[in-house]
Design a protein around this motif. Structure first.
Motif, short mmCIF file in Angstrom:
data_model
loop_
_atom_site.label_atom_id
_atom_site.label_comp_id
_atom_site.label_asym_id
_atom_site.label_seq_id
_atom_site.Cartn_x
_atom_site.Cartn_y
_atom_site.Cartn_z
N LYS A 1 5.70 -4.43 3.45
CA LYS A 1 6.45 -4.02 2.26
C LYS A 1 6.44 -5.18 1.25
O LYS A 1 6.70 -6.33 1.61
CB LYS A 1 7.88 -3.68 2.63
CG LYS A 1 8.05 -2.37 3.37
CD LYS A 1 7.89 -1.19 2.41
CE LYS A 1 8.34 0.12 3.04
NZ LYS A 1 9.78 0.17 3.26
N THR A 2 6.14 -4.86 0.01
CA THR A 2 6.06 -5.90 -1.02
C THR A 2 7.38 -6.63 -1.19
O THR A 2 7.41 -7.86 -1.35
CB THR A 2 5.63 -5.27 -2.36
OG1 THR A 2 4.38 -4.60 -2.18
CG2 THR A 2 5.48 -6.33 -3.44
N ASP A 3 8.50 -5.90 -1.12
CA ASP A 3 9.80 -6.55 -1.32
C ASP A 3 10.25 -7.37 -0.12
O ASP A 3 11.28 -8.04 -0.18
CB ASP A 3 10.87 -5.51 -1.68
CG ASP A 3 11.01 -4.42 -0.62
OD1 ASP A 3 10.41 -4.55 0.47
OD2 ASP A 3 11.70 -3.42 -0.88
N ALA A 4 9.47 -7.34 0.98
CA ALA A 4 9.80 -8.16 2.15
C ALA A 4 9.05 -9.49 2.13
O ALA A 4 9.24 -10.31 3.04
CB ALA A 4 9.47 -7.40 3.43
N LEU A 5 8.21 -9.72 1.12
CA LEU A 5 7.40 -10.92 1.03
C LEU A 5 7.95 -11.86 -0.03
O LEU A 5 8.18 -11.46 -1.17
CB LEU A 5 5.95 -10.56 0.70
CG LEU A 5 5.26 -9.58 1.65
CD1 LEU A 5 3.84 -9.28 1.16
CD2 LEU A 5 5.24 -10.12 3.07
N THR A 6 8.16 -13.11 0.35
CA THR A 6 8.64 -14.13 -0.58
C THR A 6 7.49 -15.06 -0.93
O THR A 6 6.98 -15.78 -0.05
CB THR A 6 9.79 -14.94 0.05
OG1 THR A 6 10.87 -14.06 0.38
CG2 THR A 6 10.27 -16.02 -0.91
N PRO A 7 7.04 -15.08 -2.18
CA PRO A 7 5.90 -15.93 -2.54
C PRO A 7 6.23 -17.41 -2.44
O PRO A 7 7.38 -17.82 -2.66
CB PRO A 7 5.61 -15.53 -4.00
CG PRO A 7 6.90 -14.96 -4.50
CD PRO A 7 7.56 -14.32 -3.32
#
Length: 241
Positions: free
Chosen positions: A102-108
């Motif tokens: 999930k994109t919102d589960a990834l912290t850049p």
């Protein structure tokens, strides 16, 4: 004469500006800390939630295991809902997986982690009842080494997604299995919060040529100032008619 003074003033202003920019005390503006980071294809992202699944497809029903918290994944493609990611690598015990998160589960993050993935080998043993047979040819215990990828919960039970040789599957999570957190993201955050003076780069150092220009300009400024401030005196040859 007024035109001459205007010209001298413009030269003096330009000279003072040049002195300022060549000064060793001048530093170009630095990027502000705490600026918002965005996911970048080919970079890493940190897992900071306990509910970040690794999916085999862009489908919430295709979750294979929970990605270990505080570790990282490599971002391959970015989309609003799911990002294509890479996890782990190929060696004698583990295999690289390409899937989705999930994109919102990834912290850049703006750095390359030294230990991005959780590399954990566990030994699993199974005891088999031998029915009272005492023959040495029967094995009553089987042991094998497998690579741990992450947890998978079913109700109150927790299983491990593992790789044994070339086969993936699930086993009950051993009670003694503890996962050591990866502290790289926390260390980076602490470094961002700590106050520090900007370190001049080699290009910001004052070179001998710059010093020579500074000296010449410092000598030129008083001369220009004297020309501006010199009062206008009537020419001795001027006479009233």
């Amino acid at each position: 004469m007024k035109a001459m003074k205007k010209f001298i003033l413009s030269v003096l202003s330009a000279t003072l500006s040049l002195l300022f920019f060549l000064s060793p005390f001048y530093r170009p503006p630095q990027h502000a800390r705490g600026e918002t980071l965005s996911l970048v294809e080919g970079s890493f992202a940190c897992i900071l939630t306990d509910e970040a699944f690794f999916y085999s497809e862009r489908d919430e029903k295709r979750g294979l295991f929970l990605l270990p918290k505080t570790y990282f994944v490599k971002v391959i493609e970015i989309e609003p809902t799911f990002c294509k990611i890479e996890y782990l690598y190929d060696d004698a015990h583990v295999q690289k997986l390409i899937g989705y998160a999930k994109t919102d589960a990834l912290t850049p993050v703006p750095f390359v982690p030294k230990r991005p993935y959780l590399y954990r080998l566990i030994e699993v043993s199974y005891t088999i009842g031998n029915g009272g047979i005492q023959t040495s040819g029967f094995l009553d215990e089987i042991r094998f080494t497998c690579a741990y990828y992450g947890d998978y919960r079913v109700g109150s039970e927790t299983y491990c997604y593992i790789l044994r040789e070339s086969e993936f599957g699930y086993i009950p999570k051993p009670a003694e299995l503890a996962i050591e957190p990866n502290g790289e993201y926390a260390e980076w955050q602490a470094a961002q919060a700590a106050p520090s003076e900007p370190t001049p780069t080699p290009s910001e150092q004052t070179s001998p040529a710059q010093i020579a220009i500074l000296v010449a300009l410092c000598l030129l400024v008083p001369v220009l100032a004297a020309l501006i401030l010199r009062p206008n005196k009537p020419s001795p040859y001027d006479s009233d008619e």
